[in-house]
Design an enzyme around this catalytic site. Structure first.
Site, PDB file in Angstrom:
ATOM      1  N   ASP A  62      10.753 -21.504 -20.273  1.00 30.16           N
ATOM      2  CA  ASP A  62      11.451 -22.559 -21.015  1.00 30.16           C
ATOM      3  C   ASP A  62      10.574 -23.807 -21.058  1.00 30.16           C
ATOM      4  O   ASP A  62       9.924 -24.168 -20.073  1.00 30.16           O
ATOM      5  CB  ASP A  62      12.789 -22.863 -20.331  1.00 30.16           C
ATOM      6  CG  ASP A  62      13.702 -23.697 -21.210  1.00 30.16           C
ATOM      7  OD1 ASP A  62      14.755 -23.171 -21.628  1.00 30.16           O
ATOM      8  OD2 ASP A  62      13.381 -24.873 -21.472  1.00 30.16           O
ATOM      9  N   ILE A  63      10.576 -24.495 -22.193  1.00 30.42           N
ATOM     10  CA  ILE A  63       9.738 -25.679 -22.378  1.00 30.42           C
ATOM     11  C   ILE A  63      10.246 -26.877 -21.567  1.00 30.42           C
ATOM     12  O   ILE A  63       9.484 -27.786 -21.256  1.00 30.42           O
ATOM     13  CB  ILE A  63       9.647 -26.021 -23.894  1.00 30.42           C
ATOM     14  CG1 ILE A  63       8.371 -26.780 -24.209  1.00 30.42           C
ATOM     15  CG2 ILE A  63      10.879 -26.740 -24.391  1.00 30.42           C
ATOM     16  CD1 ILE A  63       8.052 -26.847 -25.693  1.00 30.42           C
TER      17      ILE A  63
ATOM     18  N   ASN B 285      24.257 -19.661 -22.705  1.00 31.10           N
ATOM     19  CA  ASN B 285      25.068 -20.688 -23.345  1.00 31.10           C
ATOM     20  C   ASN B 285      25.482 -20.168 -24.716  1.00 31.10           C
ATOM     21  O   ASN B 285      24.637 -19.713 -25.492  1.00 31.10           O
ATOM     22  CB  ASN B 285      24.265 -21.984 -23.501  1.00 31.10           C
ATOM     23  CG  ASN B 285      23.918 -22.609 -22.166  1.00 31.10           C
ATOM     24  OD1 ASN B 285      24.706 -22.528 -21.227  1.00 31.10           O
ATOM     25  ND2 ASN B 285      22.749 -23.196 -22.064  1.00 31.10           N
TER      26      ASN B 285
ATOM     27  N   GLN C 262      24.904 -24.677 -26.521  1.00 31.84           N
ATOM     28  CA  GLN C 262      23.850 -23.830 -27.099  1.00 31.84           C
ATOM     29  C   GLN C 262      23.126 -24.631 -28.176  1.00 31.84           C
ATOM     30  O   GLN C 262      23.751 -25.227 -29.052  1.00 31.84           O
ATOM     31  CB  GLN C 262      24.453 -22.558 -27.716  1.00 31.84           C
ATOM     32  CG  GLN C 262      23.382 -21.631 -28.295  1.00 31.84           C
ATOM     33  CD  GLN C 262      23.945 -20.351 -28.900  1.00 31.84           C
ATOM     34  OE1 GLN C 262      25.165 -20.176 -28.976  1.00 31.84           O
ATOM     35  NE2 GLN C 262      23.067 -19.466 -29.325  1.00 31.84           N
ATOM     36  N   SER C 263      21.804 -24.657 -28.101  1.00 33.70           N
ATOM     37  CA  SER C 263      21.026 -25.439 -29.073  1.00 33.70           C
ATOM     38  C   SER C 263      20.091 -24.579 -29.913  1.00 33.70           C
ATOM     39  O   SER C 263      19.661 -25.000 -30.980  1.00 33.70           O
ATOM     40  CB  SER C 263      20.220 -26.530 -28.348  1.00 33.70           C
ATOM     41  OG  SER C 263      19.282 -25.947 -27.468  1.00 33.70           O
TER      42      SER C 263
ATOM     43  N   HIS D 232      19.703 -16.034 -25.899  1.00 36.73           N
ATOM     44  CA  HIS D 232      18.715 -16.130 -24.820  1.00 36.73           C
ATOM     45  C   HIS D 232      19.450 -16.281 -23.496  1.00 36.73           C
ATOM     46  O   HIS D 232      20.371 -17.069 -23.361  1.00 36.73           O
ATOM     47  CB  HIS D 232      17.758 -17.311 -25.032  1.00 36.73           C
ATOM     48  CG  HIS D 232      18.445 -18.597 -25.375  1.00 36.73           C
ATOM     49  ND1 HIS D 232      18.940 -18.868 -26.626  1.00 36.73           N
ATOM     50  CD2 HIS D 232      18.728 -19.680 -24.610  1.00 36.73           C
ATOM     51  CE1 HIS D 232      19.494 -20.055 -26.628  1.00 36.73           C
ATOM     52  NE2 HIS D 232      19.392 -20.575 -25.421  1.00 36.73           N
TER      53      HIS D 232
ATOM     54  N   HIS E   9      19.064 -17.649 -19.819  1.00 40.76           N
ATOM     55  CA  HIS E   9      18.235 -18.534 -18.987  1.00 40.76           C
ATOM     56  C   HIS E   9      18.141 -17.878 -17.612  1.00 40.76           C
ATOM     57  O   HIS E   9      19.136 -17.821 -16.879  1.00 40.76           O
ATOM     58  CB  HIS E   9      18.877 -19.905 -18.812  1.00 40.76           C
ATOM     59  CG  HIS E   9      19.004 -20.715 -20.064  1.00 40.76           C
ATOM     60  ND1 HIS E   9      18.170 -21.776 -20.350  1.00 40.76           N
ATOM     61  CD2 HIS E   9      19.879 -20.643 -21.099  1.00 40.76           C
ATOM     62  CE1 HIS E   9      18.523 -22.324 -21.497  1.00 40.76           C
ATOM     63  NE2 HIS E   9      19.565 -21.661 -21.966  1.00 40.76           N
TER      64      HIS E   9
END
Ligand code: DGP
Length: 126
Positions: free
Chosen positions: A34-35, A91, A98-99, A104, A106
């Site tokens: 993850d960034i 999420n 959720q974005s 996905h 996590h």
């Protein structure tokens, strides 16, 4: 919010159009860091095929859904926290924030975590 496969950020990572720190890939899933990590190890596990959210899973997606779960243990082993423990969080939708609308998980590990995972966790519905 971008829902189309052609513009989907994670589809672009799958296609190699956007760089990512990949830790695992097989014929069904991709796992990359993850960034904006929230744990010492924070890896996103995604299906290669575009599916927007958990709510969009259909019975035909059973195999790929299982592949995401299987990949969690595999990645935990690769990164060395399979025995110490980890958490897999999905999420889905606005309440969960959720974005990115490509499923996905996590995968969080490498630290002692707390529970419940968010503040103000009063039970409203039992
Ligand atoms: P969520 O809020 O559950 O939809 O999580 C989306 C996650 O995606 C968030 O933790 C940050 C991560 N993310 C967003 N853009 C990028 C990116 O370009 N590269 C990587 N590696 N992660 C990203």
């Amino acid at each position: 919010m971008i829902h189309q496969e052609s513009e989907c950020l994670f589809c672009r990572i799958v296609r190699g159009e956007i760089p990512a720190k990949i830790v695992y890939r097989n014929d069904h899933v991709l796992a990359f860091r993850d960034i904006t990590p929230v744990a010492p190890h924070h890896v996103l596990i995604i299906p290669l095929r575009h599916i927007a959210s958990l709510s969009d899973l259909s019975p035909e997606d059973e195999a790929v859904a299982a592949q995401i779960l299987l990949a969690a243990g595999t990645v935990a082993g690769i990164l060395g926290f399979k025995e110490s423990g980890y958490r897999l969080v999905f999420n889905s939708g606005p309440d969960a924030m959720q974005s990115v609308f490509h499923i996905h998980g996590h995968l969080l590990g490498g630290t002692q975590m707390g529970w419940p995972p968010f503040p103000g966790a009063a039970t409203k519905h039992g």
